[in-house]
Structures are given as C-alpha cells and as structure tokens.
Design a protein around this motif. Structure first.
Motif, PDB file in Angstrom:
ATOM      1  N   ASP A 153       0.861  -1.181   0.000  1.00 53.36           N
ATOM      2  CA  ASP A 153       0.000   0.000   0.000  1.00 53.36           C
ATOM      3  C   ASP A 153       0.901   1.236   0.000  1.00 53.36           C
ATOM      4  O   ASP A 153       1.258   1.773   1.048  1.00 53.36           O
ATOM      5  CB  ASP A 153      -0.906  -0.020   1.232  1.00 53.36           C
ATOM      6  N   LEU A 154       1.270   1.681  -1.185  1.00 53.42           N
ATOM      7  CA  LEU A 154       2.327   2.675  -1.342  1.00 53.42           C
ATOM      8  C   LEU A 154       1.810   4.092  -1.527  1.00 53.42           C
ATOM      9  O   LEU A 154       2.606   5.016  -1.705  1.00 53.42           O
ATOM     10  CB  LEU A 154       3.206   2.301  -2.547  1.00 53.42           C
ATOM     11  N   TYR A 155       0.503   4.278  -1.489  1.00 49.70           N
ATOM     12  CA  TYR A 155      -0.048   5.613  -1.726  1.00 49.70           C
ATOM     13  C   TYR A 155       0.495   6.622  -0.708  1.00 49.70           C
ATOM     14  O   TYR A 155       0.436   6.400   0.503  1.00 49.70           O
ATOM     15  CB  TYR A 155      -1.571   5.596  -1.642  1.00 49.70           C
ATOM     16  N   GLY A 156       1.036   7.718  -1.217  1.00 43.29           N
ATOM     17  CA  GLY A 156       1.503   8.795  -0.356  1.00 43.29           C
ATOM     18  C   GLY A 156       2.822   8.523   0.342  1.00 43.29           C
ATOM     19  O   GLY A 156       3.283   9.354   1.132  1.00 43.29           O
ATOM     20  N   LYS A 157       3.433   7.370   0.049  1.00 39.57           N
ATOM     21  CA  LYS A 157       4.689   7.031   0.732  1.00 39.57           C
ATOM     22  C   LYS A 157       5.854   7.828   0.129  1.00 39.57           C
ATOM     23  O   LYS A 157       5.940   8.016  -1.081  1.00 39.57           O
ATOM     24  CB  LYS A 157       4.980   5.536   0.609  1.00 39.57           C
ATOM     25  N   LYS A 158       6.733   8.271   0.996  1.00 41.56           N
ATOM     26  CA  LYS A 158       7.949   8.946   0.558  1.00 41.56           C
ATOM     27  C   LYS A 158       8.997   7.897   0.157  1.00 41.56           C
ATOM     28  O   LYS A 158       8.906   6.750   0.588  1.00 41.56           O
ATOM     29  CB  LYS A 158       8.498   9.818   1.702  1.00 41.56           C
ATOM     30  N   PRO A 159      10.005   8.282  -0.633  1.00 42.42           N
ATOM     31  CA  PRO A 159      11.015   7.305  -1.054  1.00 42.42           C
ATOM     32  C   PRO A 159      11.666   6.563   0.105  1.00 42.42           C
ATOM     33  O   PRO A 159      11.945   5.361   0.002  1.00 42.42           O
ATOM     34  CB  PRO A 159      12.027   8.172  -1.812  1.00 42.42           C
ATOM     35  N   TRP A 160      11.915   7.263   1.207  1.00 40.95           N
ATOM     36  CA  TRP A 160      12.569   6.603   2.340  1.00 40.95           C
ATOM     37  C   TRP A 160      11.610   5.687   3.105  1.00 40.95           C
ATOM     38  O   TRP A 160      12.028   4.951   3.990  1.00 40.95           O
ATOM     39  CB  TRP A 160      13.167   7.641   3.291  1.00 40.95           C
ATOM     40  N   GLU A 161      10.321   5.722   2.737  1.00 39.75           N
ATOM     41  CA  GLU A 161       9.342   4.827   3.354  1.00 39.75           C
ATOM     42  C   GLU A 161       9.115   3.573   2.516  1.00 39.75           C
ATOM     43  O   GLU A 161       8.313   2.718   2.890  1.00 39.75           O
ATOM     44  CB  GLU A 161       8.022   5.563   3.559  1.00 39.75           C
ATOM     45  N   THR A 162       9.813   3.461   1.393  1.00 40.02           N
ATOM     46  CA  THR A 162       9.663   2.278   0.538  1.00 40.02           C
ATOM     47  C   THR A 162      11.000   1.559   0.356  1.00 40.02           C
ATOM     48  O   THR A 162      11.222   0.886  -0.657  1.00 40.02           O
ATOM     49  CB  THR A 162       9.082   2.655  -0.832  1.00 40.02           C
ATOM     50  N   LYS A 163      11.874   1.707   1.332  1.00 37.88           N
ATOM     51  CA  LYS A 163      13.180   1.043   1.252  1.00 37.88           C
ATOM     52  C   LYS A 163      13.063  -0.475   1.344  1.00 37.88           C
ATOM     53  O   LYS A 163      14.038  -1.185   1.085  1.00 37.88           O
ATOM     54  CB  LYS A 163      14.101   1.578   2.346  1.00 37.88           C
ATOM     55  N   HIS A 164      11.886  -0.960   1.729  1.00 36.21           N
ATOM     56  CA  HIS A 164      11.687  -2.411   1.796  1.00 36.21           C
ATOM     57  C   HIS A 164      11.518  -3.019   0.405  1.00 36.21           C
ATOM     58  O   HIS A 164      11.488  -4.240   0.266  1.00 36.21           O
ATOM     59  CB  HIS A 164      10.474  -2.749   2.660  1.00 36.21           C
ATOM     60  N   LEU A 165      11.405  -2.186  -0.619  1.00 36.48           N
ATOM     61  CA  LEU A 165      11.336  -2.667  -2.001  1.00 36.48           C
ATOM     62  C   LEU A 165      12.736  -2.591  -2.601  1.00 36.48           C
ATOM     63  O   LEU A 165      13.247  -1.500  -2.871  1.00 36.48           O
ATOM     64  CB  LEU A 165      10.348  -1.835  -2.815  1.00 36.48           C
ATOM     65  N   LEU A 166      13.358  -3.722  -2.791  1.00 38.68           N
ATOM     66  CA  LEU A 166      14.715  -3.789  -3.328  1.00 38.68           C
ATOM     67  C   LEU A 166      14.649  -4.165  -4.807  1.00 38.68           C
ATOM     68  O   LEU A 166      14.140  -5.238  -5.154  1.00 38.68           O
ATOM     69  CB  LEU A 166      15.538  -4.826  -2.570  1.00 38.68           C
TER      70      LEU A 166
END
Length: 250
Positions: A153-166
């Motif tokens: 659920d990536l809506y509104g996430k900042k780049p540093w909040e999606t570091k779990h996607l490698l």
C-alpha cells in the motif's frame, strides 16, 4: 548498504503476465477501441488511426505488458535460509500459479501479510520490481477488488518509506537512469547461470493460451526468481547457490 541486509529477511519474487483474453476479437467493443488507442503509443503513431488488423496482431504479444489489458498467471517467490546441517545458504522456490487470477493474488497477499508484513524488518526484491512487478500486482489487485497487503500500500509514501522494495536493476544503475539492464546480461557479466534456458517473456502468452502449460510457465518464473537471488548474493559478494542448494516446493 546492501551488504548489511540479512538475505534471510528478503522475499524474492517475479511475475508472469499474459493478455486478459486470448485474442483481440474476444475483447468487448469499448475495450477494442481502447486497445487501438493504446496501439498508437506502442507504435508511436500518435496521430494515426490504428486498424483492427494491426491491433489484433499486436494484442497477443503486447497486451500482457499492461495491467489494464493483461492479467497475472504466476507469481513465484524465493526465500533464502541457512541450512542447519552444513550451514550453507539454500533457497526454496514456490509459485502461486492459477488460471483464476483472483485466487493466486489472494494466496500471494496472504503470505506477504502473514510473513513479510513489517516493512521495517522484511524486504521484497525483484528485477525491475519498482517499474513493473509491484505496480502490476497492485493494479490487478484493484481490478479484482482485493485489499492491498500493507507493504504494497504505497499511496503517499515517501522514497525513504519504501526502502523495503529492493530492485536489483536499480541497484545496478548506481544513479544512472539511461537504460534497462536485463537479468540475463547481468548473469553473464557476474558469472551465474542465466535464467533463460527454455522460453522467454514473449512466449509466455502462447504457452498459456495455446499450450495450456501453466506448470512450464511457473518453472520459468521460478528460474527468474533464482537468478534474482543469485544477483543479490553477488551484490553482497557472497558465493552463488549451487544445484544442491536449490529446492522447488509445491
């Protein structure tokens, strides 16, 4: 740094997609018109009308690339663990493959939520995962009216909040955004087995619609997952996995 990531906390994944129906003629009239419009951008003929014959010819090869006209037939995953007996790393590969897309998405989402639901601890990893696999999965979950797993659920996430996607392709870029580098090419450069020894992506639709061989597609998809894990280990400067360290599970 990637060397500091515990590979045991990474879920490696890849998807295989096909056109939503077997042929252009099976689309509803509104969807046929929308596909002809999409063909303008595919062919870069933005000011020209695309005839039905051209649209029909492009459909089996290109429709599966787009979540609006395609569907997922397989999601394969891999987890790396250290063998208790000889202490070496080993990978377990599993596929969620089904002609019922909603069912395979539900099964995949359940695994992600149950075992990889904390983005502060666990990672999802794939090759070009940010540009293709993850957006495609999320879009098809919306089409099937399924709730997104928390980590997707990536809506509104900042780049540093999606570091779990490698993304192993992004990791290879080192800031360079000019080109795509295939998994096959990186396998050759970094010295691990190529994932492409049977079919390739352009043939998945034919194997699904004409041969009805979902098992073959799943095996092909698992090989991509394995290659992604091997690439990740290369990034960490660790030995690649040998045949006796690889297990396919049902």
């Amino acid at each position: 740094m990637i060397e500091q990531i515990d590979v045991g906390k990474v879920l490696f994944l890849d998807i295989e997609t096909v056109s939503g129906v077997a042929t252009y003629e099976e689309l509803s009239e509104p969807m046929q018109a929308l596909w002809r419009l999409k063909c303008r951008s595919i062919l870069r003929q933005y000011d020209e009308e695309i005839d039905a014959e051209t649209a029909a010819a492009l459909f089996p090869e290109k429709a599966g690339i787009y979540a609006e006209f395609g569907k997922i037939v397989c999601i394969s995953v891999g987890i790396v663990r250290r063998d208790k007996a000889d202490k070496r790393l080993a990978i377990r590969l599993k596929s969620f493959a089904d002609r019922n897309e909603k069912l395979l998405l539900e099964e995949f989402a359940k695994v992600v939520d149950e075992y990889y639901g904390n983005p502060n601890v666990y990672f999802l990893c794939g090759h070009n995962i940010k540009e293709f696999d993850i957006p495609y999965i999320c879009r098809r979950m919306v089409v099937n009216q399924l709730a997104l797993p928390f980590t997707l659920d990536l809506y509104g996430k900042k780049p540093w909040e999606t570091k779990h996607l490698l993304d192993t392709m992004e990791l290879w870029k080192f800031g360079d955004y000019k080109s795509y580098t295939s998994l096959k090419l990186l396998a050759a450069v970094l010295g691990f087995p190529s994932p492409k020894d049977d079919i390739d992506g352009s043939e998945v639709g034919r194997v699904f619609w004409e041969e009805d061989d979902l098992e073959r597609i799943a095996l092909y998809c698992e090989k991509d997952v394995l290659a992604t894990a091997q690439l990740f280990l290369r990034y960490q400067r660790k030995p690649i996995l040998e045949d006796d360290q690889i297990k396919h599970v049902s």
